[in-house]
Design a protein around this motif. Structure first.
Motif, PDB file in Angstrom:
ATOM      1  N   PHE A 192       0.821  -1.202   0.000  1.00 20.34           N
ATOM      2  CA  PHE A 192       0.000   0.000   0.000  1.00 20.34           C
ATOM      3  C   PHE A 192       0.862   1.263   0.000  1.00 20.34           C
ATOM      4  O   PHE A 192       0.627   2.202   0.746  1.00 20.34           O
ATOM      5  CB  PHE A 192      -0.973  -0.004   1.173  1.00 20.34           C
ATOM      6  N   GLY A 193       1.877   1.252  -0.854  1.00 21.27           N
ATOM      7  CA  GLY A 193       2.732   2.412  -1.053  1.00 21.27           C
ATOM      8  C   GLY A 193       3.892   2.540  -0.090  1.00 21.27           C
ATOM      9  O   GLY A 193       4.801   3.339  -0.330  1.00 21.27           O
ATOM     10  N   GLU A 194       3.891   1.765   0.982  1.00 18.96           N
ATOM     11  CA  GLU A 194       4.964   1.851   1.977  1.00 18.96           C
ATOM     12  C   GLU A 194       6.050   0.823   1.656  1.00 18.96           C
ATOM     13  O   GLU A 194       5.759  -0.347   1.402  1.00 18.96           O
ATOM     14  CB  GLU A 194       4.423   1.587   3.379  1.00 18.96           C
ATOM     15  N   ASP A 195       7.293   1.260   1.688  1.00 19.60           N
ATOM     16  CA  ASP A 195       8.413   0.344   1.466  1.00 19.60           C
ATOM     17  C   ASP A 195       8.568  -0.541   2.703  1.00 19.60           C
ATOM     18  O   ASP A 195       8.909  -0.065   3.788  1.00 19.60           O
ATOM     19  CB  ASP A 195       9.696   1.142   1.226  1.00 19.60           C
ATOM     20  N   VAL A 196       8.283  -1.842   2.536  1.00 18.99           N
ATOM     21  CA  VAL A 196       8.369  -2.776   3.657  1.00 18.99           C
ATOM     22  C   VAL A 196       9.523  -3.761   3.481  1.00 18.99           C
ATOM     23  O   VAL A 196       9.621  -4.753   4.210  1.00 18.99           O
ATOM     24  CB  VAL A 196       7.045  -3.553   3.830  1.00 18.99           C
ATOM     25  N   THR A 197      10.412  -3.486   2.541  1.00 20.18           N
ATOM     26  CA  THR A 197      11.476  -4.426   2.196  1.00 20.18           C
ATOM     27  C   THR A 197      12.275  -4.868   3.415  1.00 20.18           C
ATOM     28  O   THR A 197      12.664  -6.033   3.525  1.00 20.18           O
ATOM     29  CB  THR A 197      12.424  -3.795   1.164  1.00 20.18           C
ATOM     30  N   SER A 198      12.535  -3.956   4.310  1.00 20.90           N
ATOM     31  CA  SER A 198      13.378  -4.259   5.477  1.00 20.90           C
ATOM     32  C   SER A 198      12.577  -4.543   6.740  1.00 20.90           C
ATOM     33  O   SER A 198      13.176  -4.808   7.794  1.00 20.90           O
ATOM     34  CB  SER A 198      14.342  -3.086   5.739  1.00 20.90           C
ATOM     35  N   LEU A 199      11.260  -4.512   6.657  1.00 23.47           N
ATOM     36  CA  LEU A 199      10.451  -4.733   7.852  1.00 23.47           C
ATOM     37  C   LEU A 199      10.351  -6.222   8.175  1.00 23.47           C
ATOM     38  O   LEU A 199      10.207  -7.050   7.273  1.00 23.47           O
ATOM     39  CB  LEU A 199       9.041  -4.174   7.657  1.00 23.47           C
ATOM     40  N   PRO A 200      10.382  -6.594   9.463  1.00 22.07           N
ATOM     41  CA  PRO A 200      10.185  -7.998   9.842  1.00 22.07           C
ATOM     42  C   PRO A 200       8.749  -8.435   9.593  1.00 22.07           C
ATOM     43  O   PRO A 200       7.845  -7.609   9.416  1.00 22.07           O
ATOM     44  CB  PRO A 200      10.526  -8.015  11.336  1.00 22.07           C
ATOM     45  N   ALA A 201       8.537  -9.746   9.592  1.00 17.78           N
ATOM     46  CA  ALA A 201       7.231 -10.303   9.257  1.00 17.78           C
ATOM     47  C   ALA A 201       6.125  -9.751  10.146  1.00 17.78           C
ATOM     48  O   ALA A 201       5.026  -9.444   9.663  1.00 17.78           O
ATOM     49  CB  ALA A 201       7.292 -11.825   9.354  1.00 17.78           C
ATOM     50  N   GLN A 202       6.378  -9.615  11.454  1.00 19.77           N
ATOM     51  CA  GLN A 202       5.315  -9.173  12.355  1.00 19.77           C
ATOM     52  C   GLN A 202       4.866  -7.756  12.052  1.00 19.77           C
ATOM     53  O   GLN A 202       3.694  -7.405  12.260  1.00 19.77           O
ATOM     54  CB  GLN A 202       5.747  -9.302  13.817  1.00 19.77           C
ATOM     55  N   GLU A 203       5.765  -6.919  11.551  1.00 22.13           N
ATOM     56  CA  GLU A 203       5.376  -5.554  11.198  1.00 22.13           C
ATOM     57  C   GLU A 203       4.512  -5.534   9.948  1.00 22.13           C
ATOM     58  O   GLU A 203       3.623  -4.695   9.811  1.00 22.13           O
ATOM     59  CB  GLU A 203       6.618  -4.684  11.011  1.00 22.13           C
ATOM     60  N   ARG A 204       4.749  -6.455   9.046  1.00 19.79           N
ATOM     61  CA  ARG A 204       3.917  -6.535   7.841  1.00 19.79           C
ATOM     62  C   ARG A 204       2.517  -7.036   8.213  1.00 19.79           C
ATOM     63  O   ARG A 204       1.516  -6.590   7.647  1.00 19.79           O
ATOM     64  CB  ARG A 204       4.583  -7.439   6.811  1.00 19.79           C
ATOM     65  N   ILE A 205       2.465  -7.950   9.197  1.00 19.41           N
ATOM     66  CA  ILE A 205       1.162  -8.410   9.686  1.00 19.41           C
ATOM     67  C   ILE A 205       0.395  -7.249  10.299  1.00 19.41           C
ATOM     68  O   ILE A 205      -0.804  -7.079  10.064  1.00 19.41           O
ATOM     69  CB  ILE A 205       1.352  -9.545  10.710  1.00 19.41           C
ATOM     70  N   ARG A 206       1.066  -6.424  11.085  1.00 22.39           N
ATOM     71  CA  ARG A 206       0.405  -5.287  11.728  1.00 22.39           C
ATOM     72  C   ARG A 206      -0.121  -4.284  10.709  1.00 22.39           C
ATOM     73  O   ARG A 206      -1.046  -3.521  11.004  1.00 22.39           O
ATOM     74  CB  ARG A 206       1.381  -4.609  12.695  1.00 22.39           C
ATOM     75  N   ARG A 207       0.453  -4.285   9.524  1.00 21.06           N
ATOM     76  CA  ARG A 207      -0.006  -3.382   8.474  1.00 21.06           C
ATOM     77  C   ARG A 207      -1.127  -3.988   7.631  1.00 21.06           C
ATOM     78  O   ARG A 207      -1.584  -3.368   6.675  1.00 21.06           O
ATOM     79  CB  ARG A 207       1.175  -2.968   7.596  1.00 21.06           C
ATOM     80  N   GLY A 208      -1.552  -5.209   7.991  1.00 22.90           N
ATOM     81  CA  GLY A 208      -2.710  -5.797   7.335  1.00 22.90           C
ATOM     82  C   GLY A 208      -2.424  -6.903   6.348  1.00 22.90           C
ATOM     83  O   GLY A 208      -3.313  -7.301   5.591  1.00 22.90           O
ATOM     84  N   LEU A 209      -1.205  -7.431   6.324  1.00 20.47           N
ATOM     85  CA  LEU A 209      -0.864  -8.542   5.437  1.00 20.47           C
ATOM     86  C   LEU A 209      -1.071  -9.860   6.165  1.00 20.47           C
ATOM     87  O   LEU A 209      -0.632 -10.027   7.308  1.00 20.47           O
ATOM     88  CB  LEU A 209       0.589  -8.421   4.983  1.00 20.47           C
ATOM     89  N   ARG A 210      -1.752 -10.798   5.523  1.00 16.50           N
ATOM     90  CA  ARG A 210      -1.988 -12.123   6.101  1.00 16.50           C
ATOM     91  C   ARG A 210      -1.575 -13.202   5.112  1.00 16.50           C
ATOM     92  O   ARG A 210      -1.465 -12.963   3.916  1.00 16.50           O
ATOM     93  CB  ARG A 210      -3.463 -12.312   6.454  1.00 16.50           C
ATOM     94  N   ARG A 211      -1.427 -14.422   5.635  1.00 21.01           N
ATOM     95  CA  ARG A 211      -1.001 -15.530   4.782  1.00 21.01           C
ATOM     96  C   ARG A 211      -1.488 -16.862   5.328  1.00 21.01           C
ATOM     97  O   ARG A 211      -1.577 -17.059   6.532  1.00 21.01           O
ATOM     98  CB  ARG A 211       0.527 -15.557   4.708  1.00 21.01           C
ATOM     99  N   THR A 212      -1.810 -17.786   4.410  1.00 13.75           N
ATOM    100  CA  THR A 212      -1.991 -19.190   4.778  1.00 13.75           C
ATOM    101  C   THR A 212      -0.802 -19.972   4.229  1.00 13.75           C
ATOM    102  O   THR A 212      -0.071 -19.487   3.362  1.00 13.75           O
ATOM    103  CB  THR A 212      -3.294 -19.769   4.209  1.00 13.75           C
ATOM    104  N   TYR A 213      -0.637 -21.200   4.735  1.00 12.30           N
ATOM    105  CA  TYR A 213       0.515 -22.018   4.355  1.00 12.30           C
ATOM    106  C   TYR A 213       0.058 -23.335   3.747  1.00 12.30           C
ATOM    107  O   TYR A 213      -1.078 -23.781   3.954  1.00 12.30           O
ATOM    108  CB  TYR A 213       1.402 -22.293   5.578  1.00 12.30           C
ATOM    109  N   GLN A 214       0.973 -23.987   2.996  1.00 13.23           N
ATOM    110  CA  GLN A 214       0.677 -25.291   2.412  1.00 13.23           C
ATOM    111  C   GLN A 214       0.409 -26.321   3.499  1.00 13.23           C
ATOM    112  O   GLN A 214      -0.453 -27.183   3.355  1.00 13.23           O
ATOM    113  CB  GLN A 214       1.838 -25.758   1.533  1.00 13.23           C
ATOM    114  N   ILE A 215       1.164 -26.246   4.580  1.00 14.02           N
ATOM    115  CA  ILE A 215       1.010 -27.168   5.707  1.00 14.02           C
ATOM    116  C   ILE A 215       0.189 -26.474   6.790  1.00 14.02           C
ATOM    117  O   ILE A 215       0.488 -25.334   7.175  1.00 14.02           O
ATOM    118  CB  ILE A 215       2.383 -27.589   6.265  1.00 14.02           C
TER     119      ILE A 215
END
Length: 261
Positions: A77-100
């Motif tokens: 959403f326009g913010e550079d998150v390249t260096s952000l850890p996974a938990q910070e990306r989650i706090r910004r509204g990114l979610r994921r499911t896994y194969q397992i």
């Protein structure tokens, strides 16, 4: 490699949920991703398809921050998150499911959803026991209905069918009002009936929630998305609508087989 004209127009536009600019990921001498340029609009439903080893899951890991990129830039959403850890990306509204599956099998559906809701809430570290009016408990009920699990809300997860467990994973990914979701092969191992229910769940998601889906089941992927990116050897080599991809001779030769010819 120069960025495509399309990607150049996306920068600072504010209308894109996910932008990858010349993203590469190396594991020693192995190049898993090579100069990936990808842009997904806010609210868009995108499929990323390709054979095993094409780099699809590595791409997801780069977007979520599970793997740092070797080169390139990722914007959310326009913010550079390249260096952000996974938990910070989650706090910004990114979610994921896994194969397992990553579920608490001895806990109920309700409690799994409650944990997911509490995990993204401001008071997630609180040791206070939840009460009947806890917002996370109310959200768990709503999520169960959204993924067709309201009738088994108090059943232990270990007693659910495999398809129901995949539905629960989607429900947990919906916790906390996500802005964008990455679905990693949600139809894998499902029966035809379960696949139909999955399609119904995905198509009924609120229109403001965009997603990218990795899926080997072409029938599912092409029914729940509006645009498709094809990957091969760590690169995106073709993009188009589901109809364009399904009828493309090169795609048919590489991935779809005679049944889609």
């Amino acid at each position: 490699m120069e960025r495509s004209d399309a990607l150049s127009r996306l920068q600072s536009s504010g209308q894109y949920a996910l932008e990858l600019e010349a993203v590469s990921r190396h594991f020693g001498s192995l190049v898993a991703l090579a100069d990936i340029n990808l842009a997904v609009r806010a609210g868009e439903r995108r499929a990323i398809l390709g054979s095993n080893g094409a780099g699809k899951t590595t791409l997801f890991n780069a977007v979520t921050g599970d793997f740092p990129v070797t080169t390139g830039r990722i914007r959310f959403f326009g913010e550079d998150v390249t260096s952000l850890p996974a938990q910070e990306r989650i706090r910004r509204g990114l979610r994921r499911t896994y194969q397992i599956s990553l579920l608490f099998e001895t806990m109920s559906v309700r409690d799994n959803l409650f944990v997911a809701c509490r995990g993204v809430a401001p008071n997630r570290a609180s040791l206070k026991r939840s009460g009947p009016s806890d917002p996370a408990g109310e959200s768990a009920q709503i999520l169960a209905e959204a993924v067709h699990l309201a009738e088994v809300l108090d059943a232990p997860v270990g007693t659910l069918s495999y398809g129901q467990q995949r539905q629960l994973e989607i429900g947990m990914a919906l916790a906390g009002a996500p802005r964008f979701i990455l679905f990693d092969e949600p139809a894998a191992g499902l029966s035809p009936t379960e696949r139909s229910e999955l399609v119904e769940i995905l198509t009924a998601l609120p229109p403001h929630i965009g997603y990218v889906i990795i899926e080997h089941d072409m029938d599912v992927a092409l029914r729940v998305t509006e645009r498709v990116s094809m990957m091969h050897n760590g690169r995106v080599f073709k993009e188009g609508t589901p109809e364009e991809i399904e009828s493309d001779p090169e795609v048919q030769a590489l991935y779809l087989g005679d049944s889609h010819g």
